[in-house]
Design a protein around this motif. Structure first.
Motif, PDB file in Angstrom:
ATOM      1  N   ARG A  11       0.435  -1.086   0.165  1.00 18.64           N
ATOM      2  CA  ARG A  11      -0.575  -0.085   0.087  1.00 18.64           C
ATOM      3  C   ARG A  11       0.815   1.322  -0.279  1.00 18.64           C
ATOM      4  N   ARG A  68      -3.890  -8.950  -1.484  1.00 17.28           N
ATOM      5  CA  ARG A  68      -4.734  -8.881  -0.173  1.00 17.28           C
ATOM      6  C   ARG A  68      -5.569  -9.847  -0.210  1.00 17.28           C
ATOM      7  N   ASN A  86      -6.021 -11.411   9.907  1.00 12.39           N
ATOM      8  CA  ASN A  86      -5.146 -11.220   9.490  1.00 12.39           C
ATOM      9  C   ASN A  86      -4.418  -9.130   8.785  1.00 12.39           C
ATOM     10  N   GLY A  87      -4.851  -8.584   9.259  1.00 13.22           N
ATOM     11  CA  GLY A  87      -4.936  -7.970  10.366  1.00 13.22           C
ATOM     12  C   GLY A  87      -5.334  -5.982   8.601  1.00 13.22           C
ATOM     13  N   PHE A  88      -6.173  -7.215   7.452  1.00  8.97           N
ATOM     14  CA  PHE A  88      -6.870  -6.454   6.788  1.00  8.97           C
ATOM     15  C   PHE A  88      -8.422  -5.812   7.636  1.00  8.97           C
ATOM     16  N   SER A 130      -7.067  -0.630   4.760  1.00  8.86           N
ATOM     17  CA  SER A 130      -5.774  -0.393   5.625  1.00  8.86           C
ATOM     18  C   SER A 130      -5.214  -1.440   6.200  1.00  8.86           C
ATOM     19  N   ARG A 131      -3.908  -1.304   6.715  1.00  7.83           N
ATOM     20  CA  ARG A 131      -4.407  -2.578   7.702  1.00  7.83           C
ATOM     21  C   ARG A 131      -3.752  -1.287   9.099  1.00  7.83           C
ATOM     22  N   HIS A 178      -2.545  -2.818  13.136  1.00  9.30           N
ATOM     23  CA  HIS A 178      -2.120  -3.410  14.266  1.00  9.30           C
ATOM     24  C   HIS A 178      -2.381  -2.590  15.527  1.00  9.30           C
ATOM     25  N   GLU A 195      -6.684  -2.301  15.946  1.00 15.71           N
ATOM     26  CA  GLU A 195      -7.469  -3.717  15.649  1.00 15.71           C
ATOM     27  C   GLU A 195      -9.560  -3.573  15.596  1.00 15.71           C
TER      28      GLU A 195
END
Length: 278
Positions: free
Chosen positions: A6, A96, A172-174, A204-205, A207, A210
């Motif tokens: 990204r 992704r 999975n952070g998406f 976006s990701r 972390h 969340e």
């Protein structure tokens, strides 16, 4: 085509990427590195906003493709300065999602044009998916005319698949950030295996925040659901998302967070012509 990051694809100049199996056909539409693709007009204008136009382009030999172009006026020079713009985010998001095994759109061309980090224009071209409609249209034109038992069975089946996909993406952070019914495709039979995630220019990701991403995505799915299903069914959907993790206490807590998020901008009530309500 695949996009691993990204990111900003070019600081000054233009980058144009195309699936080589599509290069000749897209060039025939005026979409190529050597053409002025910002002026392309397709067969049907699907959606429009001040900076964005999305066209369906019918290809005689391969079905429709969707050309979405972004052209930014000079007064918005600061909006994506040295930051990934919407077409780049969509390109990454679809890649992704494919990695995660979640059905989504296939990108066949992408372009980005900048000057000194200022976003001037961009585009993304995706293959059409035949015999599908978005979940919003499906509910309003197909699903609402079915008998109540079939409606409920289909809704629960779709929810199991869709919420499992969302849970897998979040773990999975998406995060999609605009996971409303209009951004999910389904076939007219309401087959859960036909669900496709689309239109992800905000993805976006995450972390460290969340939970915020979880609440945002579930709130997008709930905007129509709160008008169509009982509180019992809504809580059932939350349990489906949690997959028996956290029990009823966590389900109630998450449902309250979704409701608070929706209360900031309450969705308009949805009324559908159910046959058993006549």
């Amino acid at each position: 085509m695949y996009c691993a990051q990204r990111k900003v694809h070019v600081v000054s100049g233009e980058v144009f990427r195309v699936d080589q199996t599509w290069s000749v056909r897209l060039a025939g539409l005026g979409i190529s590195a050597d053409s002025e693709w910002t002026a392309v007009v397709g067969d049907e204008l699907v959606s429009v906003s001040p900076s964005i136009k999305c066209y369906r382009c019918d290809m005689a030999d391969s079905g429709p493709v969707y050309f979405k172009r972004y052209v930014y006026p000079k007064k918005y020079w600061h909006e994506f300065w040295m930051r990934p713009a919407k077409p780049a985010v969509e390109f990454w998001a679809y890649s992704r999602l494919q990695e995660l095994g979640i059905p989504t759109l296939e990108v066949i061309a992408f372009a980005e044009r900048r000057r000194l980090g200022i976003m001037l224009a961009g585009c993304i071209v995706t293959k059409g998916i035949p015999d599908t409609l978005d979940l919003d249209d499906f509910a309003r034109t197909v699903w609402c005319h079915w008998p109540r038992a079939r409606r409920l069975e289909t809704a629960r089946s779709l929810a199991r698949t869709l919420l499992a996909q969302a849970r897998h993406a979040h773990r999975n952070g998406f995060f999609h950030h605009d996971l409303k019914w209009r951004n999910i495709l389904v076939n007219r039979a309401g087959d859960p295996d036909s669900l496709v995630w689309i239109d992800a220019p905000r993805a976006s990701r995450m972390h460290l925040r969340e939970r915020r991403g979880v609440v945002t995505d579930l709130s997008g799915l709930a905007r129509m659901a709160i008008s169509l299903f009982s509180r019992f069914e809504l809580r059932r959907f939350i349990h489906t998302y949690l997959c028996e993790e956290g029990g009823s206490v966590e389900a109630k807590r998450l449902l309250r967070q979704v409701q608070r998020h929706l209360s900031r901008r309450m969705p308009r009530p949805v009324e559908l012509p159910f046959p058993d309500y006549k």
